[in-house]
Motif scaffolding. Structure first.
Motif, PDB file in Angstrom:
ATOM      1  N   UNK A  94     -39.348  -8.733 -10.513  1.00 44.85           N
ATOM      2  CA  UNK A  94     -38.932  -9.178  -9.215  1.00 44.85           C
ATOM      3  C   UNK A  94     -37.273  -9.005  -8.563  1.00 44.85           C
ATOM      4  N   UNK A  95     -36.946  -9.041  -7.599  1.00 46.71           N
ATOM      5  CA  UNK A  95     -36.336  -8.997  -7.352  1.00 46.71           C
ATOM      6  C   UNK A  95     -35.411 -10.014  -7.065  1.00 46.71           C
ATOM      7  N   UNK A  96     -34.310 -10.212  -6.883  1.00 50.63           N
ATOM      8  CA  UNK A  96     -32.890 -11.763  -6.963  1.00 50.63           C
ATOM      9  C   UNK A  96     -33.166 -11.525  -5.074  1.00 50.63           C
ATOM     10  N   UNK A  97     -32.398 -12.745  -4.600  1.00 50.62           N
ATOM     11  CA  UNK A  97     -32.688 -12.916  -3.227  1.00 50.62           C
ATOM     12  C   UNK A  97     -32.440 -14.025  -3.063  1.00 50.62           C
ATOM     13  N   UNK A  98     -31.280 -14.439  -1.906  1.00 51.35           N
ATOM     14  CA  UNK A  98     -30.431 -15.663  -1.268  1.00 51.35           C
ATOM     15  C   UNK A  98     -31.981 -15.945  -0.632  1.00 51.35           C
ATOM     16  N   UNK A  99     -32.715 -16.198  -1.204  1.00 49.72           N
ATOM     17  CA  UNK A  99     -33.411 -17.393  -0.441  1.00 49.72           C
ATOM     18  C   UNK A  99     -34.873 -18.337  -1.651  1.00 49.72           C
TER      19      UNK A  99
END
Length: 171
Positions: A94-99
């Motif tokens: 899982x990618x880290x995103x600003x959401x």
């Protein structure tokens, strides 16, 4: 038309989601249950469920189970009926995103496909067989959380289907 009957209830569930504050979109020890349908891939339209457990702040592991049927007409003589049962282990990064609503990920699965075929038609049955074999797949997808516990997911990839869409639940 059956696809619309499936997507309608999913859309209704998403619209009913509350606008309460969200937690981080993916975190260690999260548990997810996904239910969806697949499109493309040559196995008909599989209906499947998957379960995932986060084992770190970026990795989840779990299982996938699906069932599919399709028919193939042979002129006016009859038809072949194929059925598939797919069972696989899967893992995702899982990618880290600003959401706090989106959870993008990519991963792989390895499992077994049990396939059977039956003839329905005139005359004696042509040669038919049941088979099974290893199955593998790669996927890229995302979940969109409409509320803290209910969302939607979409995956593209190679394996059981080309596109898999459905509803996701955080347990």
């Amino acid at each position: 038309m059956n696809t619309l009957k499936t997507i309608g209830p999913v859309a209704l569930i998403l619209l009913m989601g509350s606008n309460s504050s969200f937690a981080q979109s993916f975190k260690r020890e999260d548990k997810f249950l996904n239910a969806g349908i697949g499109i493309g891939g040559g196995l008909g339209i599989p209906f499947g469920v998957s379960y995932e457990q986060a084992v770190s702040d970026r990795i989840s592991v779990g299982g996938y189970l699906a069932y599919s049927r399709k028919k193939e007409r042979w002129n006016e003589y009859g038809e072949w009926k194929y059925s598939y049962i797919l069972a696989a282990a899967r893992g995702s990064y899982h990618l880290k995103v600003n959401s706090d609503r989106f959870d993008p990920y990519g991963g792989a699965m390895l499992g077994y496909n049990v396939a059977s075929v039956k003839w329905s038609g005139e005359g004696s049955e042509p040669v038919s067989a049941s088979a099974g074999g290893l199955m593998w797949g790669l996927h890229i997808g995302t979940r969109y959380w409409a509320s803290e516990k209910v969302g939607a997911f979409a995956e593209i990839g190679y394996g059981a289907t080309v596109l898999n869409v459905g509803v996701a639940f955080r347990l």
